[in-house]
Write an enzyme that holds these catalytic residues in place. Structure first.
Site, mmCIF file in Angstrom:
data_model
loop_
_atom_site.group_PDB
_atom_site.id
_atom_site.type_symbol
_atom_site.label_atom_id
_atom_site.label_comp_id
_atom_site.label_asym_id
_atom_site.label_seq_id
_atom_site.Cartn_x
_atom_site.Cartn_y
_atom_site.Cartn_z
ATOM 1 N N ASN A 108 0.847 -1.192 0.000
ATOM 2 C CA ASN A 108 0.000 0.000 0.000
ATOM 3 C C ASN A 108 0.884 1.244 0.000
ATOM 4 O O ASN A 108 2.007 1.205 0.503
ATOM 5 C CB ASN A 108 -0.886 0.004 1.258
ATOM 6 C CG ASN A 108 -1.802 1.212 1.338
ATOM 7 O OD1 ASN A 108 -2.423 1.592 0.336
ATOM 8 N ND2 ASN A 108 -1.891 1.819 2.509
ATOM 9 N N HIS A 110 0.840 5.121 1.457
ATOM 10 C CA HIS A 110 0.138 5.943 2.444
ATOM 11 C C HIS A 110 0.808 7.319 2.502
ATOM 12 O O HIS A 110 2.041 7.410 2.539
ATOM 13 C CB HIS A 110 0.202 5.260 3.820
ATOM 14 C CG HIS A 110 -0.534 6.024 4.875
ATOM 15 N ND1 HIS A 110 -1.912 6.044 4.937
ATOM 16 C CD2 HIS A 110 -0.091 6.828 5.873
ATOM 17 C CE1 HIS A 110 -2.275 6.830 5.953
ATOM 18 N NE2 HIS A 110 -1.194 7.305 6.529
ATOM 19 N N SER A 137 4.809 6.776 2.430
ATOM 20 C CA SER A 137 5.408 5.480 2.765
ATOM 21 C C SER A 137 4.765 4.392 1.918
ATOM 22 O O SER A 137 3.559 4.417 1.679
ATOM 23 C CB SER A 137 5.151 5.126 4.237
ATOM 24 O OG SER A 137 5.578 6.163 5.109
ATOM 25 N N ASP A 146 -2.678 0.581 8.137
ATOM 26 C CA ASP A 146 -1.438 1.331 7.857
ATOM 27 C C ASP A 146 -0.309 0.929 8.805
ATOM 28 O O ASP A 146 0.504 1.751 9.217
ATOM 29 C CB ASP A 146 -1.691 2.852 7.940
ATOM 30 C CG ASP A 146 -2.754 3.308 6.948
ATOM 31 O OD1 ASP A 146 -2.813 2.741 5.843
ATOM 32 O OD2 ASP A 146 -3.515 4.228 7.279
HETATM 33 C C1 GAR Z 1 -2.824 9.167 -2.483
HETATM 34 O O1 GAR Z 1 -2.287 10.320 -1.914
HETATM 35 C C2 GAR Z 1 -2.605 7.972 -1.575
HETATM 36 O O2 GAR Z 1 -1.379 7.997 -0.896
HETATM 37 C C3 GAR Z 1 -3.753 8.121 -0.614
HETATM 38 O O3 GAR Z 1 -4.834 8.528 -1.403
HETATM 39 C C4 GAR Z 1 -4.350 9.246 -2.535
HETATM 40 C C5 GAR Z 1 -4.906 8.602 -3.775
HETATM 41 O O4 GAR Z 1 -4.614 9.360 -4.910
HETATM 42 N N1 GAR Z 1 -4.021 6.895 0.045
HETATM 43 C C6 GAR Z 1 -4.566 6.806 1.247
HETATM 44 O O5 GAR Z 1 -4.899 7.786 1.896
HETATM 45 C C7 GAR Z 1 -4.765 5.403 1.742
HETATM 46 N N2 GAR Z 1 -5.359 5.412 3.040
HETATM 47 P P1 GAR Z 1 -4.654 8.728 -6.355
HETATM 48 O O6 GAR Z 1 -6.039 8.080 -6.502
HETATM 49 O O7 GAR Z 1 -4.529 9.905 -7.273
HETATM 50 O O8 GAR Z 1 -3.535 7.757 -6.472
#
Ligand code: GAR
Length: 190
Positions: A108, A110, A137, A146
Site C-alpha cells: 500500500n 500511504h 510510505s 497502515d
Molecule cells: C494518495 O495520496 C494515496 O497515498 C492516498 O490517497 C491518494 C490517492 O490518490 N491513500 C490513502 O490515503 C490510503 N489510506 P490517487 O487516486 O490519485 O492515487
C-alpha cells in the site's frame, strides 16, 4: 513478469504512474487488472482506455458484509491469475481475511511518514503538529490499518504557510516516483 492488480477508489494518479512505468520493457510487473470498490472511480476509465481490464465491485451491494465483498474480488483475482496487489488510493479498510490471503503479496502507499499519521487527513495533521517534513510510505499490508512493515519512504519539506492541499500536491509527486521505483525493486528481486 508478475501479474499484478491495482486497487483504486478514485482518480488513480498513482495507478497512472505505475502503468506508465510498466511500459519500460524491463519493468517486472504486468498490470493486468484495475479493481475499484466504486464503479464511478475516474481511474477506471483511464485504465480501460489503456486496454487494461477493469473490475468494479461496488461495496454498497454487500451492505455490512465486508468479507463477502472481498471474497467476490478475491475470486476474480484468482480466476485471472493475479499474483500481486498494489493498493493505490483504495479507501476501504481490508478484513483480516483478505490480508491473510495476500500476505507478502500486497503493498500500500500511504501519504505520511509512517508510523506517524495512520488513517486519514495526514497532511493536515502533519501541519498542525508543526512537523518540518511530510512524505509518503510504501508498506506491506498487515491486519492493522497502515501498520505493516515499511518498505520505502520519501520526504518533502513542510513550508511556512503550507495548506494541506499544497503539501498533498508536493507529496503526491513523490508518491508517483516512489511507488514505481518500489514495485520495480520488490518484483525484480522475486
Ligand atoms: C494518495 O495520496 C494515496 O497515498 C492516498 O490517497 C491518494 C490517492 O490518490 N491513500 C490513502 O490515503 C490510503 N489510506 P490517487 O487516486 O490519485 O492515487
Amino acid at each position: 513478469k508478475t501479474k499484478t492488480a491495482i486497487f483504486i477508489s478514485g482518480r488513480g494518479s498513482n495507478m497512472v504512474a505505475l502503468v506508465e512505468a510498466s511500459k519500460a520493457a524491463d519493468f517486472p510487473a504486468d498490470f493486468a487488472l484495475v479493481v475499484s470498490n466504486d464503479p464511478t472511480a475516474a481511474g477506471l476509465e483511464w485504465a480501460a482506455s489503456q486496454g487494461i481490464d477493469t473490475l468494479a465491485v461496488d461495496h454498497k451491494t454487500y451492505g455490512k458484509d465486508r468479507e463477502a465483498h472481498e471474497r467476490a474480488i478475491d475470486a476474480e483475482l484468482r480466476a485471472r491469475g493475479i499474483e500481486f496487489i498494489c493498493l493505490a488510493g483504495y479507501m476501504r479498510i481490508l478484513t483480516p481475511w483478505l490480508v491473510e490471503q495476500w500476505s507478502g503479496k500486497m503493498i500500500n502507499i500511504h501519504p505520511s511518514l509512517l508510523p506517524k499519521y495512520k488513517g486519514l487527513h495526514t497532511h493536515e495533521r502533519a501541519i498542525e503538529a508543526g512537523d518540518a517534513e511530510g512524505g509518503c510510505s510504501i508498506h506491506w499490508v498487515s491486519p492493522g490499518v497502515d501498520d505493516g512493515d515499511v518498505i520505502a519512504q520519501a520526504r518533502v519539506p513542510i513550508l511556512d504557510g503550507d495548506t494541506p492541499d499544497a503539501l498533498a500536491a508536493r507529496v503526491l509527486k513523490e508518491e508517483h516516483k516512489l511507488y514505481a521505483a518500489t514495485v520495480r525493486q520488490i518484483l525484480t528481486k522475486k
